[in-house]
Design a protein around this motif. Sequence first.
Motif, mmCIF file in Angstrom:
data_model
loop_
_atom_site.group_PDB
_atom_site.id
_atom_site.type_symbol
_atom_site.label_atom_id
_atom_site.label_comp_id
_atom_site.label_asym_id
_atom_site.label_seq_id
_atom_site.Cartn_x
_atom_site.Cartn_y
_atom_site.Cartn_z
ATOM 1 N N ILE A 1 -4.048 -3.349 -18.466
ATOM 2 C CA ILE A 1 -4.006 -3.497 -17.009
ATOM 3 C C ILE A 1 -4.718 -2.316 -16.375
ATOM 4 N N PHE A 2 -5.700 -2.631 -15.549
ATOM 5 C CA PHE A 2 -6.378 -1.622 -14.751
ATOM 6 C C PHE A 2 -6.101 -1.957 -13.288
ATOM 7 N N ASN A 3 -5.533 -1.018 -12.563
ATOM 8 C CA ASN A 3 -5.101 -1.274 -11.191
ATOM 9 C C ASN A 3 -5.404 -0.057 -10.341
ATOM 10 N N TYR A 4 -6.142 -0.284 -9.254
ATOM 11 C CA TYR A 4 -6.565 0.817 -8.386
ATOM 12 C C TYR A 4 -6.225 0.508 -6.930
ATOM 13 N N TRP A 5 -5.953 1.576 -6.174
ATOM 14 C CA TRP A 5 -5.612 1.449 -4.746
ATOM 15 C C TRP A 5 -6.511 2.330 -3.898
ATOM 16 N N GLY A 6 -6.786 1.868 -2.699
ATOM 17 C CA GLY A 6 -7.453 2.703 -1.720
ATOM 18 C C GLY A 6 -6.424 3.523 -0.950
ATOM 19 N N GLN A 7 -6.919 4.290 0.016
ATOM 20 C CA GLN A 7 -6.047 5.201 0.767
ATOM 21 C C GLN A 7 -5.416 4.528 1.983
ATOM 22 N N GLY A 8 -5.908 3.356 2.335
ATOM 23 C CA GLY A 8 -5.334 2.594 3.444
ATOM 24 C C GLY A 8 -6.056 2.812 4.758
ATOM 25 N N CYS B 1 -0.393 -5.083 2.941
ATOM 26 C CA CYS B 1 0.009 -4.435 4.189
ATOM 27 C C CYS B 1 1.369 -3.779 3.990
ATOM 28 N N GLN B 2 1.493 -2.567 4.508
ATOM 29 C CA GLN B 2 2.770 -1.858 4.440
ATOM 30 C C GLN B 2 3.195 -1.405 5.820
ATOM 31 N N THR B 3 4.445 -1.699 6.153
ATOM 32 C CA THR B 3 5.029 -1.232 7.396
ATOM 33 C C THR B 3 6.168 -0.270 7.056
ATOM 34 N N PRO B 4 6.535 0.597 7.999
ATOM 35 C CA PRO B 4 7.573 1.600 7.714
ATOM 36 C C PRO B 4 8.862 0.981 7.182
ATOM 37 N N ASN C 1 -8.236 -12.544 12.489
ATOM 38 C CA ASN C 1 -8.346 -13.159 13.804
ATOM 39 C C ASN C 1 -6.972 -13.487 14.365
ATOM 40 N N SER C 2 -6.932 -13.724 15.656
ATOM 41 C CA SER C 2 -5.678 -14.092 16.326
ATOM 42 C C SER C 2 -4.553 -13.135 15.929
ATOM 43 N N LEU C 3 -4.837 -11.862 16.024
ATOM 44 C CA LEU C 3 -3.886 -10.855 15.565
ATOM 45 C C LEU C 3 -2.616 -10.856 16.391
ATOM 46 N N LYS C 4 -1.512 -10.580 15.705
ATOM 47 C CA LYS C 4 -0.189 -10.545 16.330
ATOM 48 C C LYS C 4 0.408 -9.149 16.143
ATOM 49 N N PRO C 5 1.339 -8.757 17.002
ATOM 50 C CA PRO C 5 1.974 -7.436 16.827
ATOM 51 C C PRO C 5 2.586 -7.266 15.432
ATOM 52 N N GLU C 6 3.074 -8.330 14.841
ATOM 53 C CA GLU C 6 3.688 -8.227 13.512
ATOM 54 C C GLU C 6 2.667 -8.006 12.402
ATOM 55 N N ASP C 7 1.371 -8.059 12.717
ATOM 56 C CA ASP C 7 0.333 -7.726 11.741
ATOM 57 C C ASP C 7 0.125 -6.222 11.641
ATOM 58 N N THR C 8 0.758 -5.472 12.525
ATOM 59 C CA THR C 8 0.627 -4.016 12.519
ATOM 60 C C THR C 8 1.093 -3.427 11.195
ATOM 61 N N GLY C 9 0.318 -2.485 10.674
ATOM 62 C CA GLY C 9 0.679 -1.819 9.433
ATOM 63 C C GLY C 9 -0.507 -1.082 8.859
ATOM 64 N N VAL C 10 -0.298 -0.494 7.702
ATOM 65 C CA VAL C 10 -1.386 0.128 6.964
ATOM 66 C C VAL C 10 -1.857 -0.871 5.910
ATOM 67 N N TYR C 11 -3.132 -1.156 5.929
ATOM 68 C CA TYR C 11 -3.715 -2.139 5.021
ATOM 69 C C TYR C 11 -4.397 -1.413 3.861
ATOM 70 N N TYR C 12 -4.019 -1.823 2.670
ATOM 71 C CA TYR C 12 -4.529 -1.208 1.453
ATOM 72 C C TYR C 12 -5.364 -2.213 0.657
ATOM 73 N N CYS C 13 -6.434 -1.717 0.104
ATOM 74 C CA CYS C 13 -7.281 -2.488 -0.794
ATOM 75 C C CYS C 13 -6.807 -2.242 -2.227
ATOM 76 N N ASN C 14 -6.793 -3.303 -3.018
ATOM 77 C CA ASN C 14 -6.347 -3.190 -4.404
ATOM 78 C C ASN C 14 -7.325 -3.915 -5.320
ATOM 79 N N ALA C 15 -7.590 -3.285 -6.455
ATOM 80 C CA ALA C 15 -8.451 -3.881 -7.480
ATOM 81 C C ALA C 15 -7.660 -3.976 -8.775
ATOM 82 N N GLU C 16 -7.699 -5.130 -9.422
ATOM 83 C CA GLU C 16 -6.958 -5.292 -10.671
ATOM 84 C C GLU C 16 -7.749 -6.119 -11.664
ATOM 85 N N SER C 17 -7.665 -5.668 -12.931
ATOM 86 C CA SER C 17 -8.260 -6.403 -14.034
ATOM 87 C C SER C 17 -7.330 -6.306 -15.227
#
Length: 120
Positions: A106-113, A38-41, A84-100
Amino acid sequence: QVQLVESGGGLVQPGGSLRLSCAASGFTFSSYRMSWYCQTPGKERELVATITSTSGSTNYADSVKGRFTISRDNTKNTVYLQMNSLKPEDTGVYYCNAESRPNSRIFNYWGQGTRVTVSS
């Protein structure tokens, strides 16, 4: 071509739930550890949850333990984050990451969020 496509974000009230999905393609999904960040400003991306490739062991940030669940379906090449039970502090852009890391490479990939906003 490697792709990680997140979906499921949106606006939700405090106490509500969301389920994020990340569909993977272009690599051997079952061999990769999958994570959600998760990334916040003004802040770096923070690890939220991770699930291993083999045993499916999971690990969570202290702030989400007991509220979020990460899972994967290797038949669908998809990783999920049930929030579940989301809180205002959970706000952000959520990114998926794959690593092997086979043989010290090292192979590391990111989604767009996908954006999650928790607000009343």
